[in-house]
Motif scaffolding. Sequence first.
Motif, PDB file in Angstrom:
ATOM      1  N   ILE A 146       0.840  -1.194   0.000  1.00  0.00           N
ATOM      2  CA  ILE A 146       0.000   0.000   0.000  1.00  0.00           C
ATOM      3  C   ILE A 146       0.879   1.248   0.000  1.00  0.00           C
ATOM      4  O   ILE A 146       0.401   2.352   0.195  1.00  0.00           O
ATOM      5  CB  ILE A 146      -1.009   0.048   1.162  1.00  0.00           C
ATOM      6  CG1 ILE A 146      -0.306   0.121   2.504  1.00  0.00           C
ATOM      7  CG2 ILE A 146      -1.956  -1.112   1.134  1.00  0.00           C
ATOM      8  CD1 ILE A 146      -1.235   0.602   3.596  1.00  0.00           C
ATOM      9  N   VAL A 150       1.507  -2.240   7.877  1.00  0.00           N
ATOM     10  CA  VAL A 150       2.219  -1.299   8.744  1.00  0.00           C
ATOM     11  C   VAL A 150       3.457  -0.777   8.030  1.00  0.00           C
ATOM     12  O   VAL A 150       3.716   0.425   8.003  1.00  0.00           O
ATOM     13  CB  VAL A 150       2.612  -1.992  10.068  1.00  0.00           C
ATOM     14  CG1 VAL A 150       3.498  -1.086  10.883  1.00  0.00           C
ATOM     15  CG2 VAL A 150       1.384  -2.378  10.847  1.00  0.00           C
ATOM     16  N   THR A 178       2.401   1.634   5.467  1.00  0.00           N
ATOM     17  CA  THR A 178       1.982   2.891   6.093  1.00  0.00           C
ATOM     18  C   THR A 178       3.193   3.715   6.504  1.00  0.00           C
ATOM     19  O   THR A 178       3.234   4.929   6.289  1.00  0.00           O
ATOM     20  CB  THR A 178       1.116   2.605   7.331  1.00  0.00           C
ATOM     21  OG1 THR A 178       0.066   1.734   6.947  1.00  0.00           O
ATOM     22  CG2 THR A 178       0.554   3.872   7.904  1.00  0.00           C
ATOM     23  N   ALA A 179       4.197   3.034   7.084  1.00  0.00           N
ATOM     24  CA  ALA A 179       5.394   3.756   7.511  1.00  0.00           C
ATOM     25  C   ALA A 179       6.058   4.416   6.313  1.00  0.00           C
ATOM     26  O   ALA A 179       6.464   5.581   6.384  1.00  0.00           O
ATOM     27  CB  ALA A 179       6.360   2.796   8.198  1.00  0.00           C
ATOM     28  N   ASN A 226       4.639   5.334   3.551  1.00  0.00           N
ATOM     29  CA  ASN A 226       3.806   6.459   3.121  1.00  0.00           C
ATOM     30  C   ASN A 226       4.024   7.687   3.989  1.00  0.00           C
ATOM     31  O   ASN A 226       4.175   8.804   3.485  1.00  0.00           O
ATOM     32  CB  ASN A 226       2.331   6.063   3.160  1.00  0.00           C
ATOM     33  CG  ASN A 226       1.925   5.240   1.961  1.00  0.00           C
ATOM     34  OD1 ASN A 226       2.571   5.298   0.922  1.00  0.00           O
ATOM     35  ND2 ASN A 226       0.874   4.473   2.098  1.00  0.00           N
ATOM     36  N   ILE A 227       4.031   7.487   5.313  1.00  0.00           N
ATOM     37  CA  ILE A 227       4.225   8.637   6.212  1.00  0.00           C
ATOM     38  C   ILE A 227       5.610   9.237   5.973  1.00  0.00           C
ATOM     39  O   ILE A 227       5.776  10.458   5.865  1.00  0.00           O
ATOM     40  CB  ILE A 227       4.077   8.214   7.694  1.00  0.00           C
ATOM     41  CG1 ILE A 227       2.671   7.678   7.959  1.00  0.00           C
ATOM     42  CG2 ILE A 227       4.374   9.387   8.610  1.00  0.00           C
ATOM     43  CD1 ILE A 227       2.461   7.234   9.395  1.00  0.00           C
ATOM     44  N   PHE A 228       6.600   8.359   5.852  1.00  0.00           N
ATOM     45  CA  PHE A 228       7.970   8.834   5.648  1.00  0.00           C
ATOM     46  C   PHE A 228       8.070   9.651   4.363  1.00  0.00           C
ATOM     47  O   PHE A 228       8.631  10.750   4.356  1.00  0.00           O
ATOM     48  CB  PHE A 228       8.923   7.636   5.596  1.00  0.00           C
ATOM     49  CG  PHE A 228      10.325   8.000   5.237  1.00  0.00           C
ATOM     50  CD1 PHE A 228      11.159   8.569   6.184  1.00  0.00           C
ATOM     51  CD2 PHE A 228      10.813   7.800   3.959  1.00  0.00           C
ATOM     52  CE1 PHE A 228      12.458   8.917   5.865  1.00  0.00           C
ATOM     53  CE2 PHE A 228      12.098   8.152   3.621  1.00  0.00           C
ATOM     54  CZ  PHE A 228      12.927   8.709   4.580  1.00  0.00           C
ATOM     55  N   GLY A 250       6.409  12.977   4.564  1.00  0.00           N
ATOM     56  CA  GLY A 250       7.183  13.879   5.407  1.00  0.00           C
ATOM     57  C   GLY A 250       8.431  14.376   4.715  1.00  0.00           C
ATOM     58  O   GLY A 250       8.662  15.579   4.613  1.00  0.00           O
ATOM     59  N   ILE A 251       9.221  13.451   4.191  1.00  0.00           N
ATOM     60  CA  ILE A 251      10.540  13.862   3.688  1.00  0.00           C
ATOM     61  C   ILE A 251      10.411  14.673   2.398  1.00  0.00           C
ATOM     62  O   ILE A 251      11.148  15.633   2.187  1.00  0.00           O
ATOM     63  CB  ILE A 251      11.472  12.631   3.507  1.00  0.00           C
ATOM     64  CG1 ILE A 251      12.931  13.060   3.428  1.00  0.00           C
ATOM     65  CG2 ILE A 251      11.128  11.822   2.283  1.00  0.00           C
ATOM     66  CD1 ILE A 251      13.573  13.247   4.751  1.00  0.00           C
ATOM     67  N   SER A 286       7.874  16.644   1.575  1.00  0.00           N
ATOM     68  CA  SER A 286       7.402  17.983   1.934  1.00  0.00           C
ATOM     69  C   SER A 286       8.515  18.769   2.628  1.00  0.00           C
ATOM     70  O   SER A 286       8.665  19.969   2.419  1.00  0.00           O
ATOM     71  CB  SER A 286       6.191  17.888   2.864  1.00  0.00           C
ATOM     72  OG  SER A 286       5.164  17.193   2.247  1.00  0.00           O
ATOM     73  N   SER A 319       6.659  14.135  10.563  1.00  0.00           N
ATOM     74  CA  SER A 319       6.155  12.928   9.894  1.00  0.00           C
ATOM     75  C   SER A 319       7.282  11.926   9.697  1.00  0.00           C
ATOM     76  O   SER A 319       7.092  10.726   9.854  1.00  0.00           O
ATOM     77  CB  SER A 319       5.559  13.284   8.533  1.00  0.00           C
ATOM     78  OG  SER A 319       4.449  14.106   8.699  1.00  0.00           O
ATOM     79  N   ALA A 348       7.426   8.210  11.141  1.00  0.00           N
ATOM     80  CA  ALA A 348       7.634   7.024  10.310  1.00  0.00           C
ATOM     81  C   ALA A 348       8.732   6.149  10.889  1.00  0.00           C
ATOM     82  O   ALA A 348       8.601   4.924  10.968  1.00  0.00           O
ATOM     83  CB  ALA A 348       7.979   7.444   8.885  1.00  0.00           C
TER      84      ALA A 348
END
Lengths: 424, 434
Positions: A154, A208, A211-212, A214-216, A219-220, A222, B394, B398
């Motif tokens: 995902i 999971v 998801t990690a 995706n969040i990473f 974040g990075i 942006s 974020s 992560a």
Amino acid sequence: MATTALRREVEIVSPTRKLVMGLLFLAAGFLVWWLFARAVDPEAVTKFGMTPGGARSTIPDMQLPSQLTLNILTILTLGVGALQLILPHGFGKRTNLALGVVSALFIFAFLTWAAAGKSLNLAGLMNTTLSKAVPLTLGALAGILCERAGVVNIAIEGMMLMGAMVGALVGSVSGSLWIGLAAAVFAGALLGLVHAVLSVTYKTNQIVSGTAINIFSTGITSYISAKFMQTNQALNNPGTFPPLEIPLLSDIPFFGPILFHNNMFVYSMFIFMTLLHIGLFFTRWGLRMRAVGEHPRAADTLGINVFRTRYMAVILGGMMAGFAGGYFTLGSVGRFDEVMTAGRGFISLAAMIFGNYMPFGAFGAGLLFGFADSLASRIAILGLRIPSQFLLMAPYIATMVVLAGVVGRAQIPAADGVPYEKEG
Amino acid sequence: MSEAKNSPEKEPEKNAAQIFQEEFIKEVTGNGPKKRSRLSGMLQALIVPFLAIFTGLVLGGLIIILTTPEFYAAWAQSPLRGLGEAWNIVKTAYSALFTGALGDPAKIVAALESGEPDAIRRAFYPFFESLVAATPYIFGGLAVALGFRAGLFNIGVEGQIFIGAIFSAFVGYSVKGIPAVLHVPFAFLAGALGGAIWGFIPGWLKAKTGGHEVINTIMMNYIAFRLSDWLLTGPMKRPGSPNPVSPTIEDTAKLFRPFGDPIRFHLGFFIALFVAWLVYWFLFKTKWGFDLRAVGSNPHAARYAGMVVSVTIILAMSLSGGLAGMAGANEVLGVNFNLAMAFSSGYGFDSIALALLGKSHPLGVVLASLLFGALRNGATNMQLKAGIPIDIISVLQAFILVFIAAPAIIRTIYRIKLPAETDAGVFAGTWGGD
């Protein structure tokens, strides 16, 4: 051989499914008549533009008397439905094809009705549909690569976003689009590696891990965008791949300018799609990969290295997603904006399921979703009173329907999402 | 790979814990298994989250250093100066993060000494703002945690928050003339109901057709976004406003704020704590909760024991959605007082990290939420003072999520032996069910 093939065909189509599909087709035909043919002004003429903007060869607009066309479409749709019910096994294995034909007829009827008394650039619509389908299809191919080998991914969204950012950054710094694209693919591969390490080696829950990632990625990308690329525009100006015209083919009326006057991402999509289909279903490589996705224990017993196969599949998937990400910055916009993929990675996932984990199916789903998207942006122009948001919802609802098995269930790799534990 | 093989994952749960306790105590104290207090048990439970957070902060610091040009300038002069500059950069960033999250101690002392209520409020503002930021996290984390306990992966918290917010905003502005005692609970529960509906659909699909909740909740997210987009540009749009924003809710629907401006701390925080306790009570003290956890740890055994798995799945998804909907209600009734597009920034995915960090236990979720709330709030100050984009949080999250999810990495880094993680019953399965 022939008899077995015949018997299989009989087995594949259950009587209920045949009946449901037949009734569905008839309902579609009825709706075409009730919603469109009945409601249209008898005098109205639908004008379809047949040349996309910027194309050389022009062919005249197609003028159709709206009501007559809609009546013909009604009869055609009802005919398909009747055939499905009358033939002993309906359309058998080709039921999905029939479904596709009915959908196409329905959509054409919708367009004829919507543009009655007005003009709609059909070729332009097809062109946007194709370009909107590119990232979705490429993303879905990335998903197929991973999930056919039994790893749920995902994180396509995150990988795309990373590819988009890295592609724009490296493309701007190096001044070369190709180097930028290579970097985007490499970034995708790295995230694929991370996903593989986490979910194959460490057996982390794959959702999971995704998801990690995706969040990473959110974040990075942006972070780097806010810190460097917004303040220094020189770092965020890679340009885009120019459209390539394929000689001769692009002179075909109507289809030529739509299909053969595009940038290299579109052609790459066709090539990757075909390669993946051949690779998956006609080579030893593909057979092994599917074996690992369906029954890793059996594959392992036969001497296939499950871990290595899954690593390879997930990294290749990451590369494909990175390539898809490159499309956003290097193929379409020419600039990176924060969170610019806007959930297309998740729609890719939907396209993958909708396309039944098949490369060409994914392309079909990508086209359908891209069509909904490009039509939504034209709704205001046509002056329809359907809110465009509902049209944009359609792909998601359709995916849920497919997943629920109402209109034929997707065939999911049996070991998808289950980490493999070697015995002993 | 050898790491995974060595891990004592296949041993029975209790056994593994005992073995670990013995070895841990042996290593730390040099003695055999003598004291096995409750405290050491709690310490062990905290060690992975603690190391995960610590490692996350270190890696985040590394990224901050590597993306600061001054570091390279100093490094070019001499590596020692480079290291000094690196330390400075991290110190500035993290002290800004800290004071932004909890308040500046010097300012607090000065304000208390001056005795001016206004100054005191301003000094304590960051601390309370962290609590405000933590509140939706608590609801969201509880939502995911409850799903985990039932073996369900609710990735649709984001969409459920949206629908919850829509419902409570609607009740908040359209119902007029009833007292706050009625209006607030009504609006709040409407939000919970909205989220519950959005959770019920994938739950029902999972139970009846086997369609995997992960895909369905992702799809429901996007349907929720489009729906709210349509509502806010159409039926729910504030009259006369050029922006897609709902009308402001009635004063009677606003959650009570005990302190004056600028402190936005509101009743929602206490509601969140109460709901966390409710979830704890439900999960561990009621028959329903027991069934839910049984289904989560082994649906086949639960079915064999006579539990109705499908009903439990539907119930769990609805409750999970309801909790997420409360997060939306909380934001509308306590913070924003209206509903705007894109008001929920990534709570859905953060909630997954929270539930894992809190080990799907309500208390753990509350603690994790306080941490994430503080980080998120402090990051604003870090952006202001140190020029570090807020998105670094974020990245931190992560990293923390990865280390929590793969404790073997932590084990490898710190060369410690830890008990096999008892999985909270999270099982991905395939998209179509089995």
